[in-house]
Design an enzyme around this catalytic site. Sequence first.
Site: not given
Length: 683
Positions: A471-472, A475, A478
């Site tokens: 998940h991280e 980020h 992104h």
Amino acid sequence: MPSVDLSDTNPFAAPSTLPFALPPFAGIGEDDYAPAFDAGMAAHRAEVDAILADPEPASFENTVVALERAGQLLGRVSAVFFNLVSSTSTPGLQRIEAEYSPKLSAHSDAIRLDPALFARIDAVHAGRHDAGLDTEALALIERYHTDLVLAGAQLGESDRATLTDLNQRLSVLSTTFRQNLLRAMENAAVLVDDAVELDGASPAAVATAAAAAAERGDDGYLIPLILPTSQPLLAVLRNRDLRRRLFTASVGRASAGDEDNGPVLVEIARLRAVRAQLLGFPTHAEATLADQVAKTSAAVDDLLGRLVAPAVANANAEAAVLAEYAAQDGVELAPWDWAYYAERVRADRYQVDTAALRSYFELDRVLVDGVFHAAEQVYGITMTARPDLTGYHPDVRVWEARNADGSPIGLYLGDYYARTGKRGGAWMNSFVDQSDLMGTLPVVVNVLNINKPPAGDPTLLSLDEVRTLFHEFGHALHGLFSRVRYPRLSGTSVPRDVVEFPSQVNEMWISRPEILAHYARHVDTGEALPQEQVDKLEAAERWGQGFGTSEYLAATLLDQAWHRISPTDEITDVDAFEQQALERAGIALELVPPRYRSRYFQHVFSGGYSAGYYSYIWAEVLDADTVEWFGEGGLPRENGQRFRDRLLSVGGSVEMGAAFRAVTGRDPRIEPLLERRGLVATG
């Protein structure tokens, strides 16, 4: 740049000369921050004053682009300081934070509320469509204009002064909340005298608890708390009294003495309500949502309203099953028993032993052969270790990201282990934003809180920690993939309620067969996770969705309740307010407490998610539909490139709905989310 009174020896005085402008952490001391903040604010103010003094009519270049170039010194010191105060906090850094947070708030307000500056921005905004600007420039003008309007730039002089005072007070309270919670987390860690009490925990977990106690100078075994209510060891501890102690410590954090966050959060909520009405909004929630994709509280209520009833029904059905299991032990099911008996159900019904799975999830293997490998397969990038570059703590490691053709993308820092002085949770942040205007490539960091094993032992992850790692990194991608001109639109500079979308999409690769087989290997034998275990995990995937969805929704609805109060509401009992809010929402489940109770709800009282915790489920609508779009079968390299080029790389230069349509060719649908969570649409 105007001259400033900052010694040339200060590490922030000039841009870093290290690769990718990585901050020179080894040369930064606590005494460097205050003079750099002072000089940075002075320089920024002087740069803005120079823009205002320009005798030429306001234009995109002499006003908006000039503002983009301003504040570089302040940006350098702020990026480092606020990253480190979260991940390596010390009493010295906390004192600086307490002193400078209100000063920085006042500095920001002095610029954002300057009527002369707003007049220039407003003029550029009015003539934007006649200036021959490209779409990114137009997006930047809209961003600046919206920011200033919502900041209060159109208020009268007296109201602007009131707003400045409110913002300074709120910055102090937010810092107090965060520092109280940090101390409370550390003080609430559960100390166990005898290893017998840890029956059910793995040998690695016991060794980690012993090391944690030794590090703090205690005898015995220490169980540190993680940020959410539910604590990992609750699933395996056979000693019911220890489960009760651990659960009680978790839900009781920051609720007494000098660490009590109750009065702090009540004042935060009230002052936010005052500020919202000053800005012309009925509540803080409406003020926040005005700049989000959701736009209104009614839209948030519509989504949450479709989820609450089926989630509660699923949770109650799960509770009935767990109660039967508990009764076999002569136990009346309590909140601290839920995870333990849920684990029993997984073992009995699905033959899934989540504790045993840890042996297949060693940190470095998951990271390199899972997280990085998936990014290589889907996006065509490589991650190369840079041991020559130094992080801000010995545990921090650095990698360089490159495209398939060898061209550089940026730097990625990984800070994975829990430690004293590190706030709970997991997050991504940026040290350097990508910007063609500034000629910078991104430097991003992922921060987690994995318990560090004794020296020489492997770091074995739970399935939840594996999910957090993926998940991280979503980020991080992104931020790394950003390819925009203007820093204000870079990377994750998108509305809060869609910022979680790319990170949640990245979780899909955890269980993709091609990826899972590459990283899920036994730490001792190298044997791949057996296919039958993979099948059982997939079969068990929906078990517990009632609990997971309900605890999340409860926290989300608490966030909304706190941020829909009026300035005149008298709240004297935080616990009573919580209970009444959950009852009104139809989600007051004694056995399923909120994922975060108010006193340790860091996301919304000191973490930037106020009135926005709904964003995870809002973004999951996009995420679930995107996962379906990626499709089944082999790894979608072509789709990955499309997702990268049309969504991940555009930052805030393209509205997220338009970017989603550019990728998928359609608007998002809620049905994939409902199916994923085992919910049925209502109403």
